[in-house]
Enzyme design. Sequence first.
Site, PDB file in Angstrom:
ATOM      1  N   TYR A 153       0.772  -1.320  -0.003  1.00  7.84           N
ATOM      2  CA  TYR A 153      -0.136   0.162  -0.096  1.00  7.84           C
ATOM      3  C   TYR A 153       0.726   1.164  -0.027  1.00  7.84           C
ATOM      4  O   TYR A 153       0.733   2.305  -0.844  1.00  7.84           O
ATOM      5  CB  TYR A 153      -0.807  -0.148   1.158  1.00  7.84           C
ATOM      6  N   LYS A 157       0.971   4.128  -2.729  1.00 12.42           N
ATOM      7  CA  LYS A 157       0.721   5.504  -2.539  1.00 12.42           C
ATOM      8  C   LYS A 157       1.825   6.504  -2.858  1.00 12.42           C
ATOM      9  O   LYS A 157       1.709   7.563  -3.136  1.00 12.42           O
ATOM     10  CB  LYS A 157       0.230   5.564  -1.041  1.00 12.42           C
TER      11      LYS A 157
END
Length: 259
Positions: A153, A157
Amino acid sequence: MSTPHPFGLTGKHVLVTGAGGGLGRAIVAAFVSAGAYVTGADQDITQLAGLPLHHRLAFDITDAAACRRAIDELEVLGATPDVLVNNAGASRADSLASLEEEGMWDAELATNLTGAYHVTAPVTKVWDKAGRGGTIVFTSSVNALTHYGNPAYAAAKAGLIAYARALAVELGCKGVRANVVAPGSVRTAAWAHRDPAVLDAAARHYPIGRILAPEDVANTIVFLASPLAAGITGAVIPVDGGLMAGNMPFVRDIIGSDI
């Protein structure tokens, strides 16, 4: 006669992905309050129930063809967005060890990075065809700036930040602005799979003394999308309650509990 909203978004059309989630709903409400017309998109259209939307779209952002069809649909309706908020995202791989599950790395990057590209690329092509610009805001995370877990993640990001800067630099001359918000922990249903005490424990790490509310992030996104931020592009704005400013528990432990 109604008074235009000071953010200058009255009558503008905004597309919000992940609109049915806790943060997405706050983003929709903030733009509506600013006078904008909002189209909400989510993977499951039932997630959009009860939202004050002009159009509702259901598609999987990991499906490039489905994203193109959705943007084409808006163009036919005369509802090409002036503002795109790439908000959709999710994570379940908390650590490097959890990424050993088959396909987990690819799935997290597809949802949190490639999906935003699938939506953004057709929108910018429509803008270019029409000879106009627009504004893009990406929801990233403080995980992109320093490590707080969720490694895939976090990588995705961080990729959003690089992508936003590419858009800002290469499309700026065509009137496109692209910025990023990097929220800390936000009190939404995304934390529902964890022990509720985790969020309360996390609050001590935030200098403002609390976990962020969805509205804290949503209001910053509206600002970046507005003409008030006309000179801001390629920027990353932490909305983190001071988390990135320093380690308050460390200060208390080392310097003294009276701080």
